[in-house]
Design an enzyme around this catalytic site. Structure first.
Site, mmCIF file in Angstrom:
data_model
loop_
_atom_site.group_PDB
_atom_site.id
_atom_site.type_symbol
_atom_site.label_atom_id
_atom_site.label_comp_id
_atom_site.label_asym_id
_atom_site.label_seq_id
_atom_site.Cartn_x
_atom_site.Cartn_y
_atom_site.Cartn_z
ATOM 1 C CD GLU A 45 -0.018 5.453 -1.700
ATOM 2 O OE1 GLU A 45 -0.696 4.519 -1.217
ATOM 3 O OE2 GLU A 45 0.589 6.283 -1.002
ATOM 4 C CE LYS A 53 7.548 4.871 -0.683
ATOM 5 N NZ LYS A 53 7.177 4.197 0.551
ATOM 6 C CG HIS A 102 4.509 8.180 -2.135
ATOM 7 N ND1 HIS A 102 3.743 7.066 -2.344
ATOM 8 C CD2 HIS A 102 4.879 8.148 -0.842
ATOM 9 C CE1 HIS A 102 3.631 6.394 -1.209
ATOM 10 N NE2 HIS A 102 4.304 7.040 -0.284
ATOM 11 C CD1 TRP A 129 2.566 2.255 -2.536
ATOM 12 C CD2 TRP A 129 2.671 1.048 -0.665
ATOM 13 N NE1 TRP A 129 3.886 2.195 -2.148
ATOM 14 C CE2 TRP A 129 3.977 1.460 -1.005
ATOM 15 C CE3 TRP A 129 2.484 0.259 0.481
ATOM 16 C CZ2 TRP A 129 5.100 1.101 -0.245
ATOM 17 C CZ3 TRP A 129 3.598 -0.085 1.238
ATOM 18 C CH2 TRP A 129 4.886 0.334 0.876
ATOM 19 C CG ASP A 153 1.815 9.471 0.155
ATOM 20 O OD1 ASP A 153 2.569 10.387 0.533
ATOM 21 O OD2 ASP A 153 1.437 8.549 0.905
ATOM 22 C CG ASP A 198 7.082 8.397 1.951
ATOM 23 O OD1 ASP A 198 6.189 9.216 2.256
ATOM 24 O OD2 ASP A 198 6.874 7.185 1.767
ATOM 25 C CG HIS A 236 -2.412 8.270 0.741
ATOM 26 N ND1 HIS A 236 -1.753 7.071 0.834
ATOM 27 C CD2 HIS A 236 -3.734 7.985 0.826
ATOM 28 C CE1 HIS A 236 -2.643 6.099 0.948
ATOM 29 N NE2 HIS A 236 -3.850 6.622 0.941
ATOM 30 C CG ASP A 290 4.400 8.505 5.748
ATOM 31 O OD1 ASP A 290 3.477 8.969 5.064
ATOM 32 O OD2 ASP A 290 5.143 7.587 5.350
ATOM 33 C CG ASP A 312 -0.079 7.374 4.233
ATOM 34 O OD1 ASP A 312 0.151 6.878 5.348
ATOM 35 O OD2 ASP A 312 0.397 6.907 3.178
HETATM 36 C C1 RNT Z 1 3.556 3.815 1.650
HETATM 37 C C2 RNT Z 1 2.276 4.353 1.183
HETATM 38 C C3 RNT Z 1 1.039 3.708 1.748
HETATM 39 C C4 RNT Z 1 1.136 3.385 3.220
HETATM 40 C C5 RNT Z 1 -0.136 2.811 3.800
HETATM 41 C C6 RNT Z 1 0.058 2.289 5.179
HETATM 42 O O1 RNT Z 1 4.639 4.559 1.258
HETATM 43 O O2 RNT Z 1 2.223 5.735 1.429
HETATM 44 O O3 RNT Z 1 -0.064 4.510 1.479
HETATM 45 O O4 RNT Z 1 1.529 4.501 3.961
HETATM 46 O O5 RNT Z 1 -0.643 1.878 2.950
HETATM 47 ZN ZN ZN Z 2 0.351 6.720 1.032
#
Ligand code: RNT
Ligand code: ZN
Length: 413
Positions: free
Chosen positions: A221, A223, A257, A180, A254, A289, A281, A291, A321
Site C-alpha cells: 500500500e 501513500k 493516499h 503498509w 487507498d 487522509d 482501501h 479516513d 479503510d
Molecule cells: C494508513 C493506511 C493503512 C491503515 C490501516 C489501519 O494510512 O491507510 O491502510 O489505515 O492499516
Molecule cells: Zn489504507
C-alpha cells in the site's frame, strides 16, 4: 404493481436488467475492516494510540474493548449488510491470553478469529501491524537505518504472511495480506535513495517464502504523506507500483493516499493493465487522509463505475479503510459498507453499452445527455428491493436498528 415492478420496467426501457444488477451486486464481497470497531486500538496488552501518522479522533461511547465485544459488534453490523462478506484483521487484533511480541506471532494467536469466521461464513484478510510500537516510534520500520530494527519488522512481516496463508488454507479462500508501513521523513531528506533501497531489501526478505496464491495474496500500500512524514513517504506510489509489477503482487490503492485532486477511479484501468490483482482501501479523505466514513458521493460512484465498466471486479479486492470515533462505530460500518454496495448497484444499473457506444462514435453530446438523464432513474427502489428480499431494513427502520444497538453498547467505559 409494486414500486419495484415499476422501477424494473423503467430500467428495462433503457435496456437494463434490474434483476441481473441485484444478483451482480450481491456477488461482490466487501472486506470490512476490524479497526473501525475500536478506533484502531487492537488487543495487545499494552496501551497507546495507533501512531504512524494515523489516528482516530473522537470519544463516542461503545468502543469494543475485547475480541468478544468486537465480534458481537461485527455480527450485528454484518446482520444489516446484504450478501456474504469478509473481515479484514490487523495483526494487533490477536485473540490470546499470551503476550507475544510482534516478531513472535503465530497462527494460534488468531485461531479464535478463524473459528468465528468459519461459523459466520466470512472470509478473512490480514495486515501486519507496523505502527503503535516502540520500534516504530521514529516512523521508520522496514527502512530503518538500524539493521536490528529492520530485522525485527521483517520477522513480523514474515510471520504475518505465514499466518495469513494458513488462514487462507483453513477457510478455503485466499487471504489478502496488505503491507503498509508508516516510514517517511518529516523534513526534507537528503538520502531518499538509501531509504528506498532499504525498504526494497526488507520487502524482498519478507516476501521470500513462497505460498500458493490460492491461500495468500500479497499486497503493498502506497501513500503520499502522513502526519510526521510530510516531506517524504518511503513507500510512495511510484515505489510500490514498480515493486508490485516487478514482483507480480497486488497493489493497494487507498482513496486517501493521493493528492486530493487525484482520482483513484481514474488510476484503476491504468494500473490494471500491468497488475494481476488490485486491492482497494475505500475511504473518504476530507482535505487530507482523514479516513471519514465513505458516503454515496461522486468519488465512490466513479470508483464503482470504473470497476464495473472496466470489468475489474474479477481482479480487485474491495477493502474499506475508515475510522470515525465521533459516531456509532457499528453505524459507521453498516452505512459505509452499504454505500459501497449501493455504488456498485448503481454502476450495474447504468446503460453501459449505450454509453460506451456514444463515446466510440465520438458523440459526446449523447454521452452527456445519457449520463445526466440516467441520474433520474429509480436506483433507490432497486436497493430497497434488494434489502427487502434479504429481510433487511432501509430508511427509518435501519436508523432505529442502528440506534437501538448503539444504546445497548453505550455503557461500555
Ligand atoms: C494508513 C493506511 C493503512 C491503515 C490501516 C489501519 O494510512 O491507510 O491502510 O489505515 O492499516
Ligand atoms: Zn489504507
Amino acid at each position: 404493481m409494486t414500486i419495484y415492478d415499476s422501477a424494473r420496467a423503467q430500467f428495462a426501457d433503457w435496456g437494463i436488467d434490474a434483476e441481473a444488477a441485484i444478483a451482480a451486486t450481491l456477488a461482490v464481497p466487501i472486506s470490512v475492516h476490524c479497526w473501525q470497531g475500536d478506533d484502531v486500538g487492537g488487543f495487545e496488552k499494552k496501551s497507546g494510540s495507533a501512531g504512524g501518522g494515523i489516528q482516530a479522533t473522537g470519544n463516542h461511547p461503545g468502543r469494543a474493548r475485547t475480541p468478544d465485544e468486537l465480534r458481537a459488534d461485527l455480527e450485528f453490523a454484518y446482520g444489516l449488510i446484504p450478501g456474504k462478506h469478509r473481515l479484514n484483521l490487523h495483526a494487533c487484533y490477536l485473540d490470546t491470553a499470551e503476550s507475544p511480541e510482534r516478531d513472535a506471532l503465530e497462527y494460534h494467536h488468531f485461531a479464535p478469529w478463524v473459528d468465528w469466521a468459519r461459523d459466520q461464513g466470512l472470509g478473512l484478510d490480514f495486515n501486519p501491524t507496523f505502527f503503535a510500537h516502540a520500534k516504530a516510534d521514529d516512523n521508520l520500520t522496514l527502512s530503518h537505518p538500524d539493521a536490528g530494527i529492520r530485522a525485527f519488522w521483517i520477522e513480523h512481516g514474515r510471520r504475518c504472511r505465514e499466518i495469513a496463508a494458513r488462514i487462507g488454507a483453513e477457510l478455503g479462500s485466499p487471504v489478502v495480506n496488505n503491507i503498509w508501513v508508516p516510514d517517511g521523513s518529516k523534513d526534507i531528506p537528503v538520502d531518499r535513495m538509501a531509504a528506498r533501497r532499504r525498504l526494497q531489501a526488507s520487502l524482498d526478505a519478507m516476501l521470500a517464502d513462497p505460498y500458493p496464491k490460492v491461500h495468500l495474496i500479497d499486497a503493498v500500500e502506497s501513500k503520499l504523506f502522513g502526519i510526521g512524514v510530510e516531506s517524504m513517504t518511503v513507500g510512495s506510489h511510484e515505489f510500490y507500483m514498480g515493486y508490485a509489477i516487478r514482483k507480480a503482487i497486488a497493489l493497494c490503492l487507498d482513496m486517501g493516499h493521493f493528492h486530493p485532486t487525484e482520482s483513484v477511479a481514474d488510476k484503476l484501468s491504468a494500473v490494471a493493465l500491468s497488475l494481476d490483482h488490485i486491492l482497494l482501501h475505500v475511504s473518504r479523505p476530507m482535505r487530507w487522509d482523514s479516513d471519514h466514513v465513505v458516503l454515496l458521493n461522486d468519488d465512490l460512484m466513479a470508483l464503482a463505475q470504473e470497476l464495473v465498466f472496466a470489468d475489474l471486479l474479477g481482479k480487485t479486492s474491495i477493502g474499506l479503510d475508515f475510522f470515525d470515533a465521533t459516531i456509532s462505530r457499528t453505524a459507521a460500518w453498516v452505512i459505509g459498507t452499504r454505500n459501497m454496495q449501493k455504488a456498485l448497484l448503481r454502476a450495474f444499473l447504468m446503460p453501459q453499452a449505450q454509453l460506451k457506444a456514444t463515446e466510440a462514435a465520438l458523440d459526446f453530446s449523447a454521452r452527456l445527455i445519457l449520463t445526466e438523464e440516467a441520474k433520474d432513474l429509480p436506483f433507490g427502489a432497486v436497493w430497497a428491493e434488494l434489502c427487502a428480499r434479504a429481510d433487511l431494513p432501509t430508511g427509518q427502520a435501519l436508523s432505529s436498528a442502528l440506534a437501538g444497538y448503539q444504546a445497548s453498547v453505550a455503557g461500555r467505559s
